[in-house]
Design an enzyme around this catalytic site. Structure first.
Site, PDB file in Angstrom:
ATOM      1  N   LYS A  63      32.259   7.411  23.254  1.00  0.00           N
ATOM      2  CA  LYS A  63      30.898   7.118  23.727  1.00  0.00           C
ATOM      3  C   LYS A  63      30.804   7.566  25.171  1.00  0.00           C
ATOM      4  O   LYS A  63      31.813   7.637  25.876  1.00  0.00           O
ATOM      5  CB  LYS A  63      30.616   5.611  23.657  1.00  0.00           C
ATOM      6  CG  LYS A  63      29.153   5.288  23.533  1.00  0.00           C
ATOM      7  CD  LYS A  63      28.699   5.493  22.101  1.00  0.00           C
ATOM      8  CE  LYS A  63      27.300   5.016  21.837  1.00  0.00           C
ATOM      9  NZ  LYS A  63      27.082   4.858  20.399  1.00  0.00           N
TER      10      LYS A  63
HETATM   11  N1  GLU Z   1      24.737   7.155  18.914  1.00  0.00           N
HETATM   12  C1  GLU Z   1      24.786   7.076  17.492  1.00  0.00           C
HETATM   13  C2  GLU Z   1      25.644   5.903  17.058  1.00  0.00           C
HETATM   14  O1  GLU Z   1      25.816   4.946  17.779  1.00  0.00           O
HETATM   15  C3  GLU Z   1      25.156   8.409  16.847  1.00  0.00           C
HETATM   16  C4  GLU Z   1      26.498   8.931  17.203  1.00  0.00           C
HETATM   17  C5  GLU Z   1      26.772  10.347  16.681  1.00  0.00           C
HETATM   18  O2  GLU Z   1      25.962  10.883  15.940  1.00  0.00           O
HETATM   19  O3  GLU Z   1      27.816  10.880  17.054  1.00  0.00           O
HETATM   20  O4  GLU Z   1      26.133   5.871  15.969  1.00  0.00           O
END
Ligand code: GLU
Length: 424
Positions: free
Chosen positions: A114
Site C-alpha cells: 500500500k
Molecule cells: N485499493 C484497492 C484495495 O484496497 C485496490 C488495490 C489494487 O487494485 O491493487 O483493494
C-alpha cells in the site's frame, strides 16, 4: 518551504496494531506456527519519502509519502495509493497487510502493498496533484514495477493519478510499461470493468449472502456510507438488482428517504456539484445516524473504524458489507457477532478491485484486451469461489466470516512461505 500540517485523524485506534491482533487471533484459531506469525506480522519493506511540490501560489510544500510492501511470498506486491490528510505509516502498513490477505483469499498471484501521501487532494489543483504524483512516483521508482510492486487507486486517487504514475515510470524507462500500475484509464491500457470492479465484487458477495440466508434483494433496504468509487457504484448496482437504497452519504452530507433514493440522479448530482449536498428528494442525515438506520444491508464504503464499540450495539442491519478496508473495529466485531449480524469482511467483500487489477495486469503484459462481459464473468467466478470457501470454513469451524476469511488467507501465505523456505 512549509511542511503540511496534519489535522486530527479519523483513526481512533492504531490500524497496524489492529491488523496484528487480528493475525494473532487467526494464529490461535488455526494453530499457525508462531515462527511464521513472527514473519507475517512484520512488513517486508517500508519506504518513507518527502515530496516537495511547487504550489500554484509560488510556495513549495513538502508532503510525506509512503510505500509499504508487506509480503511477496505469493507474487509481486499489489495495492493502492491513498491521498488523504490522515494517512500514517502504521495505517499504510495495516492496509498493506490486508492486501496480502485479500490477494491470498482470492487466489490471485500477488503479495500485499500500500502507499499513501499525507495531503488533501480536494483542496489541490490538477497541476499541484500532477506534480505531487510525478515527484512521489520518482521517489519510489526503484521499488515499483510489473514484476515487483504494482500500485492502483485507493481513497483520494483515480485513473488520472494512475495515468501520471504510468507516464512518469515509462518516461524514466524509455518505453511504455503497461504493467507498472492498474486502474489506468481505458485509453492507455486500462481494463474494461476495472472502475466498477470493487462495487461489482461487493454486489456478487451480497447476492451470495442473501441467497445463503434464503432472502431476496428485491425490496431489501440498503444504507451506503461513502459515495466515491465503491459506494456510488454499489448503491447503483444494488438498486438495479431491486433493492431499495434508503440512505447514502459522502464526507460532506447524507441523504435519507425511506421510499428509496434515485441513485442515478444522486450520482449525476455529485458529478455536477462535487458533493451530495443540496440533492432534492431526500432528507438530510448525518453519517453517524446512517450507520444505525433500520435497514437490511449496511455498506460502509468510506474509511476505517466507523463501526466501533460505541455504536456497534445500535446497528440494526442484518448484513454488513465492508466496501471500505477496516471499517469495523475488533471490539465492534465482537458485539456484532453477539447480535447475529453477518459481516462480509473487507478482504472478501472489496476484493473485486484487486481481482480486476490482476486482469488488467495480465492484459497489459500480454497486450491483449478482453471484453467487459469476460472480465465480469471471471470476477464473478473468483469472488464467488472465495465467498463459498469462506462460508464453508465459517460453518465447519463455527467462527465469524472474518475469522474464516483471514484464516484461509493466512494459511495460504504461510504455506507459500514454508514451501519457499526462509532465505538464506
Ligand atoms: N485499493 C484497492 C484495495 O484496497 C485496490 C488495490 C489494487 O487494485 O491493487 O483493494
Amino acid at each position: 518551504m512549509t511542511t503540511v500540517d496534519v489535522p486530527i485523524s479519523h483513526l481512533r485506534e492504531n490500524p497496524y496494531e489492529i491488523a496484528k491482533s487480528q493475525l494473532r487471533k487467526v494464529a490461535d484459531t488455526f494453530a499457525i506456527d508462531p515462527n511464521l506469525i513472527n514473519v507475517l506480522q512484520e512488513c517486508k519493506k517500508a519506504l518513507v519519502v518527502s515530496v516537495p511540490v511547487s504550489m500554484d501560489d509560488g510556495t513549495t510544500q513538502v508532503f510525506q509519502g509512503y510505500r509499504v510492501t508487506h509480503n511477496v511470498a505469493r507474487g509481486p506486491s499489489k495495492g493502492g495509493i491513498r491521498y488523504h490528510a490522515d494517512v500514517t505509516l502504521d495505517e499504510v502498513k495495516a492496509l498493506a497487510m490486508w492486501m496480502t490477505w485479500k490477494c491470498a483469499l482470492s487466489g490471485i498471484p500477488f503479495g500485499g502493498a500500500k502507499g499513501g501521501v499525507v495531503c488533501n487532494p480536494k483542496t489541490m489543483s490538477e497541476g499541484e496533484l500532477q506534480r505531487m504524483t510525478r515527484r512521489f512516483t520518482s521517489e519510489i521508482i526503484n521499488e515499483i514495477g510489473p514484476e515487483k510492486d504494482i500500485p492502483a487507486p485507493d481513497v483520494g486517487t483515480d485513473g488520472r493519478v494512475m495515468a501520471w504514475i504510468f507516464d512518469t515510470y515509462s518516461m524514466n524507462k524509455g518505453h511504455s510499461v503497461l504493467g507498472v500500475v492498474t486502474g489506468k484509464p481505458l485509453t492507455i491500457g486500462g481494463s474494461l470493468g476495472r472502475e466498477e470492479a470493487t462495487a461489482r465484487g461487493a454486489l456478487y458477495c451480497v447476492r451470495e449472502a442473501v441467497r445463503k440466508r434464503q432472502l431476496s434483494l428485491q425490496g431489501t433496504t440498503v444504507a451506503v456510507q461513502g459515495f466515491g468509487n465503491v459506494g456510488s457504484y454499489l448503491a447503483k448496482f444494488l438498486a438495479e438488482d431491486g433493492a431499495t437504497v434508503i440512505a447514502v452519504s459522502d464526507s460532506t452530507s447524507g441523504l435519507y428517504n425511506p421510499n428509496g433514493i434515485d441513485v442515478q440522479a444522486a450520482i449525476a448530482h455529485k458529478r455536477e456539484t462535487g458533493s451530495l449536498a443540496g440533492f432534492r428528494g431526500a432528507d438530510p442525515i448525518s453519517n453517524e445516524d446512517l450507520l444505525v438506520l433500520e435497514c437490511d444491508v449496511l455498506a460502509p464504503c468510506a474509511l476505517e473504524q466507523v463501526i466501533t464499540a460505541e455504536n456497534a450495539d445500535k446497528v440494526k442491519a442484518k448484513i454488513i458489507v465492508e466496501g471500505a478496508n477496516g471499517p469495523v473495529t475488533p471490539a465492534a466485531d465482537e458485539i456484532l457477532e453477539e447480535k447475529g449480524v453477518l459481516v462480509l469482511p473487507d478482504i472478501l467483500a472489496n476484493a473485486g478491485g484487486v481481482i480486476v487489477s490482476y486482469f488488467e495486469w495480465v492484459q497489459g503484459l500480454q497486450e491483449y484486451f478482453w471484453k467487459e462481459a469476460e472480465v465480469n464473468a471471471k470476477l464473478n467466478d473468483i469472488i464467488t469461489r472465495a465467498f463459498n470457501e469462506t462460508w464453508s470454513t465459517m460453518e465447519s469451524r463455527d467462527i465469524s466470516m472474518r475469522l474464516a476469511a483471514y484464516g484461509l488467507a493466512v494459511q495460504r501465505v504461510s504455506e507459500a512461505t514454508v514451501t519457499r523456505g526462509i532465505y538464506p
